[in-house]
Design an enzyme around this catalytic site. Sequence first.
Site, PDB file in Angstrom:
ATOM      1  N   LEU A   1       0.814  -1.229   0.000  1.00 44.00           N
ATOM      2  CA  LEU A   1       0.000   0.000   0.000  1.00 44.00           C
ATOM      3  C   LEU A   1       0.841   1.269   0.000  1.00 44.00           C
ATOM      4  O   LEU A   1       0.338   2.347  -0.289  1.00 44.00           O
ATOM      5  CB  LEU A   1      -0.946   0.006   1.210  1.00 44.00           C
ATOM      6  CG  LEU A   1      -2.143  -0.927   1.064  1.00 44.00           C
ATOM      7  CD1 LEU A   1      -2.839  -1.122   2.396  1.00 44.00           C
ATOM      8  CD2 LEU A   1      -3.116  -0.370   0.022  1.00 44.00           C
TER       9      LEU A   1
ATOM     10  N   ALA B   1      -4.048  -2.602   5.822  1.00 42.72           N
ATOM     11  CA  ALA B   1      -3.669  -1.520   6.743  1.00 42.72           C
ATOM     12  C   ALA B   1      -2.594  -2.009   7.705  1.00 42.72           C
ATOM     13  O   ALA B   1      -2.405  -3.212   7.860  1.00 42.72           O
ATOM     14  CB  ALA B   1      -4.880  -1.087   7.565  1.00 42.72           C
ATOM     15  N   GLN B   2      -1.930  -1.070   8.354  1.00 39.46           N
ATOM     16  CA  GLN B   2      -1.242  -1.385   9.606  1.00 39.46           C
ATOM     17  C   GLN B   2      -2.377  -1.230  10.618  1.00 39.46           C
ATOM     18  O   GLN B   2      -2.764  -0.111  10.963  1.00 39.46           O
ATOM     19  CB  GLN B   2      -0.103  -0.393   9.847  1.00 39.46           C
ATOM     20  CG  GLN B   2       0.834  -0.729  11.004  1.00 39.46           C
ATOM     21  CD  GLN B   2       0.119  -0.908  12.346  1.00 39.46           C
ATOM     22  OE1 GLN B   2      -0.175  -2.043  12.765  1.00 39.46           O
ATOM     23  NE2 GLN B   2      -0.175   0.179  13.014  1.00 39.46           N
TER      24      GLN B   2
ATOM     25  N   TYR C   1       4.490   5.477   9.470  1.00 37.02           N
ATOM     26  CA  TYR C   1       4.206   4.343   8.578  1.00 37.02           C
ATOM     27  C   TYR C   1       2.706   4.054   8.563  1.00 37.02           C
ATOM     28  O   TYR C   1       2.111   3.789   7.503  1.00 37.02           O
ATOM     29  CB  TYR C   1       4.984   3.088   9.017  1.00 37.02           C
ATOM     30  CG  TYR C   1       4.574   1.899   8.180  1.00 37.02           C
ATOM     31  CD1 TYR C   1       5.037   1.762   6.879  1.00 37.02           C
ATOM     32  CD2 TYR C   1       3.651   0.968   8.671  1.00 37.02           C
ATOM     33  CE1 TYR C   1       4.606   0.706   6.081  1.00 37.02           C
ATOM     34  CE2 TYR C   1       3.215  -0.076   7.882  1.00 37.02           C
ATOM     35  CZ  TYR C   1       3.696  -0.204   6.594  1.00 37.02           C
ATOM     36  OH  TYR C   1       3.259  -1.229   5.800  1.00 37.02           O
TER      37      TYR C   1
ATOM     38  N   SER D   1     -13.421   2.105  10.419  1.00 36.01           N
ATOM     39  CA  SER D   1     -13.261   1.463  11.736  1.00 36.01           C
ATOM     40  C   SER D   1     -13.953   2.263  12.830  1.00 36.01           C
ATOM     41  O   SER D   1     -13.978   3.504  12.797  1.00 36.01           O
ATOM     42  CB  SER D   1     -11.766   1.380  12.045  1.00 36.01           C
ATOM     43  OG  SER D   1     -11.554   1.092  13.403  1.00 36.01           O
TER      44      SER D   1
ATOM     45  N   GLU E   1     -12.644   2.750  15.472  1.00 34.67           N
ATOM     46  CA  GLU E   1     -11.567   3.528  16.101  1.00 34.67           C
ATOM     47  C   GLU E   1     -11.558   4.980  15.613  1.00 34.67           C
ATOM     48  O   GLU E   1     -10.798   5.805  16.115  1.00 34.67           O
ATOM     49  CB  GLU E   1     -10.209   2.874  15.847  1.00 34.67           C
ATOM     50  CG  GLU E   1      -9.956   1.647  16.694  1.00 34.67           C
ATOM     51  CD  GLU E   1      -9.905   1.942  18.196  1.00 34.67           C
ATOM     52  OE1 GLU E   1      -9.161   2.836  18.619  1.00 34.67           O
ATOM     53  OE2 GLU E   1     -10.640   1.271  18.947  1.00 34.67           O
TER      54      GLU E   1
ATOM     55  N   TYR F   1      -3.682   5.280  14.303  1.00 33.30           N
ATOM     56  CA  TYR F   1      -4.470   4.381  13.450  1.00 33.30           C
ATOM     57  C   TYR F   1      -5.844   4.998  13.167  1.00 33.30           C
ATOM     58  O   TYR F   1      -6.293   5.063  12.013  1.00 33.30           O
ATOM     59  CB  TYR F   1      -4.614   3.013  14.131  1.00 33.30           C
ATOM     60  CG  TYR F   1      -5.621   2.113  13.443  1.00 33.30           C
ATOM     61  CD1 TYR F   1      -5.290   1.422  12.281  1.00 33.30           C
ATOM     62  CD2 TYR F   1      -6.912   1.963  13.946  1.00 33.30           C
ATOM     63  CE1 TYR F   1      -6.231   0.617  11.646  1.00 33.30           C
ATOM     64  CE2 TYR F   1      -7.844   1.155  13.317  1.00 33.30           C
ATOM     65  CZ  TYR F   1      -7.501   0.487  12.163  1.00 33.30           C
ATOM     66  OH  TYR F   1      -8.424  -0.304  11.533  1.00 33.30           O
TER      67      TYR F   1
ATOM     68  N   HIS G   1     -14.572  -6.959  14.961  1.00 32.16           N
ATOM     69  CA  HIS G   1     -15.142  -8.228  14.491  1.00 32.16           C
ATOM     70  C   HIS G   1     -14.079  -9.301  14.656  1.00 32.16           C
ATOM     71  O   HIS G   1     -12.918  -9.117  14.327  1.00 32.16           O
ATOM     72  CB  HIS G   1     -15.648  -8.125  13.046  1.00 32.16           C
ATOM     73  CG  HIS G   1     -14.792  -7.301  12.154  1.00 32.16           C
ATOM     74  ND1 HIS G   1     -14.698  -5.931  12.257  1.00 32.16           N
ATOM     75  CD2 HIS G   1     -13.979  -7.660  11.138  1.00 32.16           C
ATOM     76  CE1 HIS G   1     -13.869  -5.481  11.339  1.00 32.16           C
ATOM     77  NE2 HIS G   1     -13.402  -6.508  10.656  1.00 32.16           N
TER      78      HIS G   1
HETATM   79  O1  F7E Z   1      -8.065  -4.090  21.718  1.00 34.45           O
HETATM   80  C1  F7E Z   1      -7.732  -3.671  25.358  1.00 34.45           C
HETATM   81  C2  F7E Z   1      -7.241  -2.533  24.493  1.00 34.45           C
HETATM   82  O2  F7E Z   1      -6.275  -4.697  20.079  1.00 34.45           O
HETATM   83  C3  F7E Z   1      -9.359  -4.064  22.264  1.00 34.45           C
HETATM   84  C4  F7E Z   1      -8.556  -3.647  15.310  1.00 34.45           C
HETATM   85  O3  F7E Z   1      -9.021  -4.655  14.441  1.00 34.45           O
HETATM   86  O4  F7E Z   1     -10.768  -3.248  16.150  1.00 34.45           O
HETATM   87  C5  F7E Z   1      -9.437  -3.552  16.547  1.00 34.45           C
HETATM   88  O5  F7E Z   1      -8.913  -2.536  17.391  1.00 34.45           O
HETATM   89  C6  F7E Z   1      -9.307  -3.478  23.661  1.00 34.45           C
HETATM   90  C7  F7E Z   1      -8.538  -2.158  23.775  1.00 34.45           C
HETATM   91  O6  F7E Z   1      -8.639  -4.156  19.279  1.00 34.45           O
HETATM   92  C8  F7E Z   1      -4.926  -5.926  25.866  1.00 34.45           C
HETATM   93  O7  F7E Z   1      -6.685  -1.485  25.290  1.00 34.45           O
HETATM   94  C9  F7E Z   1      -6.415  -4.960  27.098  1.00 34.45           C
HETATM   95  O8  F7E Z   1      -9.272  -1.275  24.564  1.00 34.45           O
HETATM   96  O9  F7E Z   1      -8.233  -6.274  20.408  1.00 34.45           O
HETATM   97  P1  F7E Z   1      -7.737  -4.899  20.336  1.00 34.45           P
HETATM   98  P2  F7E Z   1      -8.903  -2.587  18.980  1.00 34.45           P
HETATM   99  O10 F7E Z   1      -7.784  -1.739  19.435  1.00 34.45           O
HETATM  100  O11 F7E Z   1     -10.260  -2.249  19.522  1.00 34.45           O
HETATM  101  C10 F7E Z   1     -10.921  -2.011  15.442  1.00 34.45           C
HETATM  102  C11 F7E Z   1     -12.373  -1.894  15.006  1.00 34.45           C
HETATM  103  C12 F7E Z   1      -9.955  -1.843  14.340  1.00 34.45           C
HETATM  104  O12 F7E Z   1     -10.246  -1.186  13.335  1.00 34.45           O
HETATM  105  C13 F7E Z   1      -8.552  -2.302  14.579  1.00 34.45           C
HETATM  106  O13 F7E Z   1      -7.846  -2.455  13.360  1.00 34.45           O
HETATM  107  O14 F7E Z   1      -8.619  -4.384  24.514  1.00 34.45           O
HETATM  108  N1  F7E Z   1      -6.651  -4.586  25.814  1.00 34.45           N
HETATM  109  N2  F7E Z   1      -5.359  -5.778  27.158  1.00 34.45           N
HETATM  110  C14 F7E Z   1      -5.747  -5.177  25.017  1.00 34.45           C
HETATM  111  N3  F7E Z   1      -5.577  -5.144  23.681  1.00 34.45           N
HETATM  112  C15 F7E Z   1      -4.556  -5.883  23.161  1.00 34.45           C
HETATM  113  N4  F7E Z   1      -4.366  -5.898  21.802  1.00 34.45           N
HETATM  114  N5  F7E Z   1      -3.713  -6.625  23.948  1.00 34.45           N
HETATM  115  C16 F7E Z   1      -3.857  -6.691  25.317  1.00 34.45           C
HETATM  116  O15 F7E Z   1      -3.088  -7.352  26.007  1.00 34.45           O
END
Ligand code: F7E
Length: 280
Positions: A7, A30-31, A43, A73, A75, A98, A128
């Site tokens: 991309l 995407a990243q 990036y 998203s 986000e 992001y 999802h």
């Molecule tokens: O985090 C909390 C974190 O990384 C969800 C992507 O697909 O959906 C996704 O984004 C929640 C957050 O997803 C950990 O702080 C706690 O509040 O699974 P996630 P995301 O950031 O919501 C949206 C729609 C997108 O577009 C994105 O591309 O969980 N959390 N502890 C954690 N999150 C992660 N990753 N790891 C932890 O240890």
Amino acid sequence: HLHFGDLTDGTALYSLLAKIRPTEIYHLGAQSHVRVSFDIPVYTGDATGLGTCRLLESIRDLKLPCRFYQAGSSEMYGGLLNDSLLSERTPFHPRSPYGAAKVYSHWITVNYREAQGIHASNGILFNHESPRRGETFVTRKITRWLAQHVKGLTDQPLYLGNLEAKRDWGYTPEYVCAMWRILQQETPDDYVIATGETHSIREFLDEAFGCLGIDWSKHVKIDPKYYRPAEVDVLLGDASKAAEKIGWVPRVKFKELVQIMVKADIKGEEHGLTEIWDRA
Ligand code: F7E
């Protein structure tokens, strides 16, 4: 066919589109890791934001008669506003590089639709999940750890960050059907795709560990490195426009989603999803 591309490489994207001449493009690249976007914001802006413009500009220049789906998203929102559900009418307030890149992608898609007459639509998809979810996203991180624990493959605790954040989690196969429906409309438009339920990470732990009768509080440890410099506290979407205009209604809700993911990880099934796709 699998073609190589990037991309951030507009010339390569242009050549690919000139060669393939697709009739539908589902732009999901995407990243996409929100926490990582704080470490590599430039990036992320290039791939997740400008990457969309590179594709749209190639479509315009090549005069491709194709339909374009842009993966927006939840986000892009900063969280709930006055306790109202988030809809296509809610103003954006991204809380991460992001999210900011996705806001650019959203508006550049609207602009190519309005200014260049391209059949370009945004799906504003809330989280999802499925057994194919990447292992660093919180749902899969939890179900994968649980499967390893049950099989005696790990003696490490499960390290997580903010357990209080709430997400509107849906089932990916159904969300892919929504993407397809969006592109089958005569008139391009933007749609929120969400379940209308929100649950915290803590509730996800309750449900996932609860399936197996295990007390998560004995196994989960908090590691501040997983906290984000700015967090989106609560996401809850209103997909009524999608229900009305494209007939999309989610069937799999939170409890069933967690059970599907736990079961699949325990069976080691992430690559054999026939049953799951059949049900979508
Ligand atoms: O985090 C909390 C974190 O990384 C969800 C992507 O697909 O959906 C996704 O984004 C929640 C957050 O997803 C950990 O702080 C706690 O509040 O699974 P996630 P995301 O950031 O919501 C949206 C729609 C997108 O577009 C994105 O591309 O969980 N959390 N502890 C954690 N999150 C992660 N990753 N790891 C932890 O240890």
